[in-house]
Enzyme design. Sequence first.
Site, PDB file in Angstrom:
ATOM      1  N   GLU A 318       0.693  -1.420  -0.042  1.00 16.16           N
ATOM      2  CA  GLU A 318      -0.070  -0.115   0.036  1.00 16.16           C
ATOM      3  C   GLU A 318       0.961   1.265  -0.170  1.00 16.16           C
ATOM      4  O   GLU A 318       0.794   2.304   0.669  1.00 16.16           O
ATOM      5  CB  GLU A 318      -0.798  -0.049   1.435  1.00 16.16           C
ATOM      6  CG  GLU A 318      -0.182  -0.048   2.586  1.00 16.16           C
ATOM      7  CD  GLU A 318       0.036  -1.309   3.200  1.00 16.16           C
ATOM      8  OE1 GLU A 318       0.355  -2.212   2.452  1.00 16.16           O
ATOM      9  OE2 GLU A 318       0.478  -1.296   4.444  1.00 16.16           O
ATOM     10  N   HIS A 342      -8.074  -3.894  -1.172  1.00 15.63           N
ATOM     11  CA  HIS A 342      -7.279  -4.024   0.239  1.00 15.63           C
ATOM     12  C   HIS A 342      -6.210  -2.582   0.173  1.00 15.63           C
ATOM     13  O   HIS A 342      -6.294  -2.125   1.117  1.00 15.63           O
ATOM     14  CB  HIS A 342      -6.761  -5.275   0.078  1.00 15.63           C
ATOM     15  CG  HIS A 342      -5.976  -5.599   1.170  1.00 15.63           C
ATOM     16  ND1 HIS A 342      -6.476  -6.325   2.350  1.00 15.63           N
ATOM     17  CD2 HIS A 342      -4.709  -5.244   1.464  1.00 15.63           C
ATOM     18  CE1 HIS A 342      -5.401  -6.261   3.543  1.00 15.63           C
ATOM     19  NE2 HIS A 342      -4.384  -5.647   2.782  1.00 15.63           N
ATOM     20  N   GLU A 343      -5.576  -2.807  -0.864  1.00 17.22           N
ATOM     21  CA  GLU A 343      -4.255  -1.712  -0.872  1.00 17.22           C
ATOM     22  C   GLU A 343      -4.985  -0.281  -0.839  1.00 17.22           C
ATOM     23  O   GLU A 343      -4.371   0.513  -0.026  1.00 17.22           O
ATOM     24  CB  GLU A 343      -3.405  -1.923  -1.959  1.00 17.22           C
ATOM     25  CG  GLU A 343      -2.756  -3.331  -2.265  1.00 17.22           C
ATOM     26  CD  GLU A 343      -2.322  -4.130  -1.006  1.00 17.22           C
ATOM     27  OE1 GLU A 343      -2.022  -3.125   0.023  1.00 17.22           O
ATOM     28  OE2 GLU A 343      -2.322  -5.123  -0.617  1.00 17.22           O
ATOM     29  N   GLU A 365      -3.829  -4.183   9.360  1.00 15.67           N
ATOM     30  CA  GLU A 365      -4.441  -5.512   8.639  1.00 15.67           C
ATOM     31  C   GLU A 365      -5.585  -5.755   8.841  1.00 15.67           C
ATOM     32  O   GLU A 365      -6.508  -5.806   7.957  1.00 15.67           O
ATOM     33  CB  GLU A 365      -3.606  -6.623   8.304  1.00 15.67           C
ATOM     34  CG  GLU A 365      -1.900  -6.204   7.840  1.00 15.67           C
ATOM     35  CD  GLU A 365      -1.949  -5.678   6.298  1.00 15.67           C
ATOM     36  OE1 GLU A 365      -3.117  -5.766   5.834  1.00 15.67           O
ATOM     37  OE2 GLU A 365      -1.020  -5.092   5.949  1.00 15.67           O
ATOM     38  N   TYR A 432      -4.885 -10.208  10.024  1.00 13.19           N
ATOM     39  CA  TYR A 432      -5.751  -9.985   8.998  1.00 13.19           C
ATOM     40  C   TYR A 432      -7.236 -10.399   9.109  1.00 13.19           C
ATOM     41  O   TYR A 432      -8.238  -9.661   9.321  1.00 13.19           O
ATOM     42  CB  TYR A 432      -5.200 -10.507   7.617  1.00 13.19           C
ATOM     43  CG  TYR A 432      -4.120 -10.135   7.125  1.00 13.19           C
ATOM     44  CD1 TYR A 432      -2.977 -10.100   7.644  1.00 13.19           C
ATOM     45  CD2 TYR A 432      -4.367  -9.491   5.804  1.00 13.19           C
ATOM     46  CE1 TYR A 432      -1.633  -9.625   6.823  1.00 13.19           C
ATOM     47  CE2 TYR A 432      -3.178  -8.830   5.345  1.00 13.19           C
ATOM     48  CZ  TYR A 432      -1.910  -9.162   5.838  1.00 13.19           C
ATOM     49  OH  TYR A 432      -0.663  -8.459   5.250  1.00 13.19           O
TER      50      TYR A 432
HETATM   51  N1  BES Z   1       0.902  -4.442   3.779  1.00 13.17           N
HETATM   52  C1  BES Z   1       0.681  -5.759   3.124  1.00 13.17           C
HETATM   53  C2  BES Z   1       1.960  -6.396   2.690  1.00 13.17           C
HETATM   54  C3  BES Z   1       2.884  -6.726   3.797  1.00 13.17           C
HETATM   55  C4  BES Z   1       2.697  -7.325   4.978  1.00 13.17           C
HETATM   56  C5  BES Z   1       4.250  -6.327   3.355  1.00 13.17           C
HETATM   57  C6  BES Z   1       3.645  -7.405   5.893  1.00 13.17           C
HETATM   58  C7  BES Z   1       5.238  -6.692   4.237  1.00 13.17           C
HETATM   59  C8  BES Z   1       4.933  -7.071   5.735  1.00 13.17           C
HETATM   60  C9  BES Z   1      -0.555  -5.794   2.065  1.00 13.17           C
HETATM   61  O1  BES Z   1      -1.347  -4.770   2.189  1.00 13.17           O
HETATM   62  C10 BES Z   1      -1.061  -6.952   2.033  1.00 13.17           C
HETATM   63  O2  BES Z   1      -1.553  -7.478   3.009  1.00 13.17           O
HETATM   64  N2  BES Z   1      -0.966  -7.656   0.849  1.00 13.17           N
HETATM   65  C11 BES Z   1      -1.506  -9.123   0.908  1.00 13.17           C
HETATM   66  C12 BES Z   1      -2.718  -8.941  -0.110  1.00 13.17           C
HETATM   67  C13 BES Z   1      -4.241  -8.595   0.535  1.00 13.17           C
HETATM   68  C14 BES Z   1      -5.282  -8.678  -0.528  1.00 13.17           C
HETATM   69  C15 BES Z   1      -4.273  -9.494   1.779  1.00 13.17           C
HETATM   70  C16 BES Z   1      -0.686  -9.794  -0.146  1.00 13.17           C
HETATM   71  O3  BES Z   1       0.303  -9.277  -0.458  1.00 13.17           O
HETATM   72  O4  BES Z   1      -0.900 -10.971  -0.355  1.00 13.17           O
HETATM   73 ZN    ZN Z   2      -2.631  -5.306   3.946  1.00 14.66          ZN
END
Ligand code: BES
Ligand code: ZN
Length: 657
Positions: A318, A342-343, A365, A432
């Site tokens: 994000e 989500h983002e 999250e 999450y």
């Molecule tokens: N912020 C996260 C990605 C992240 C989390 C990077 C922890 C480093 C450490 C991002 O918002 C995320 O949750 N991405 C998910 C997708 C989402 C639809 C749940 C992913 O990358 O799978």
């Molecule tokens: Zn996220």
Amino acid sequence: MERTVGWTGRLYTPTFGPVLLSGMSANTTAIGTALIFLFCACGSDPASRTSDHELDGKDTLGNMDHHSHARPMEAVIEHLDLDIAVDMAAKRISGTASYAIRTKQGDHIILDTDGLVIEGVVDGAGTKLPYTLGDSTFLGRPLNVELPAGTDRIAISYHTGDHAKALQWLAPEQTADKKHPFLFTQGQAILTRSWIPVQDSPGIRFTYTAKVSVPNDLMAVMSASNPQGRSSDGTYRFTMDQAIPAYLVALAVGDLAFKPVDARTGVYAERGVVDQAAWEFADMGTMLNIAERLYGPYRWERYDVIVLPPSFPFGGMENPRLTFATPTILAGDRSLTALVAHELAHSWSGNLVTNATWNDFWLNEGFTVYFESRISEAIHGPDYAGMLQQLGRQDLLSTLVRIANSAHPEDSKLRLDLKGRDPDEGMTEVAYEKGAAFLRLLESKVGRPKFDGFLRDYFARFAFQSMTTDRFLSHLQEHLLEPNHITLDVDAWVDGVGLPADAPTPVSDRFNKVEHEIQRWIAGTPARQLDTTGWSTFEWMHFLRHLPKAMTEEQMVELDKAFHFTTSGNSEVLAAWLESCIRNDHDAAFVRLDQFLNTVGRRKFLVPLYTEMTATEKGRIMAQAIYRTARPNYHSVSVHTIDDILAWKDNQPPVNF
Ligand code: BES
Ligand code: ZN
């Protein structure tokens, strides 16, 4: 969709023993009250750079964040001017990071670095300042700069080292167009310090500008105001006027093109991908409008997405104004765009109101999954959102089993205690899905209109500030639970392990139908006679997840003949199918598996596939052979995780399979 964003460390050995895993979680009431008091005293200046720093004094050094060396009670950065050159051939970033700083007490400032080569530090007048670099740990090395009285600017000349953890340098062959190199950064959680010397704590916010020089045939974009076309000399200038934490500073460099989706939204990608990406994300503008209607104005002006090459280790990240996304969501049917919702939702939950430390990750999250689901529901209806919720619950339940049997069963609490550990290790499905379930429970207690009002107020009131779990809980008590006379075992949710019994259960009639078809198949109906008309990606995912664990070769062949999973262009469907293929030794799919793992670096796909391969000796040998060629093409966060799963040593002898 499984969200294996983090790695729960089945094979991880913490650097420190359990003695250091003491609780920030035990100190609730007194500090919570103090924080509320302090918060009220500092008001809610919209783009405040400083108000939340006052809250950061958890110990005498002003360091409540165990994952940063910064001591915000002594001195903080308030603004960054970055002036860097990107050398794609040497795989090096070099230049100057100049900071406006505010000193509160003491005569020095501490920044985080990891693998950086510091060339020198000067003050605003160009006078050299003495500095020291501390010992290296998994947090990197603290850079301690002496500040003569009155110093309010410092400039640090530096360059990145080999293997900078945030950076992935891609050869042309690793890109879609195969003609130009590519670079992207990934800051969350504590990687920004590997490409910029910075106070790398989510509780410390600063504004920034950047001047970035790249080879003439490439274009640069950042988590800031962005160009929509090429500069004549390869120099790009950026500004981010809203204060953000270091983990949200991001850069991508490549042969990029831009295509608008509507007036406020658009897509960056390599030339050959940009049209498909703009088509896939046609709903972006609608999503943004819905999000604003739900929870208040979008505070970042534009919202764009950049589609990166397939080695990007996450689904999405994000970065403000510019979400970084994996190309594996380009399914060709817009079925995987919940990731964009989500983002985008993080523009409120995470980027406006930010977890104060990585122990409070659920505030980023959990809120975002809740918000994302509300956007999906508004666009596609409750059925669609319900399926996503149910897939999320399945992921949570399997994660909870894994965590309960791990070295850190306490990782299933919402409020984490990651002191002494890599924060990445504790960033699991719990934040999450258990986080979102908690918010859904709150919604069910007070009703949607009241809960929406509460959230809208929360984002407005705490905008551009950091949030601790304690501070949130006090706010919740005062503004939602007490006024509505709600009694709830909040402690069980926040500081208890597992999923409390009052968690709302997502339901989906569409999944019941899928289960019915599976039963018919098991009872002897041929696969091609199953009623799969109108099934979406989610139904197929549910189908694949609920097939019998053990299947015969005949069954595997029959399924693939009927549904063509091995040649699916949908990454979620393909990954779920490949997992079954490994489990059932269906070797007709192994060429596809090899090719998938050698192109895609998204960790949530890699983890289950490599893990499944370790279940047998044959699989383990195959995993090592694939990993040997794939490893150099993965980002460091994926390498770190898969090294653990395979107990990989760099000098492992080659194997044949
Ligand atoms: N912020 C996260 C990605 C992240 C989390 C990077 C922890 C480093 C450490 C991002 O918002 C995320 O949750 N991405 C998910 C997708 C989402 C639809 C749940 C992913 O990358 O799978
Ligand atoms: Zn996220």
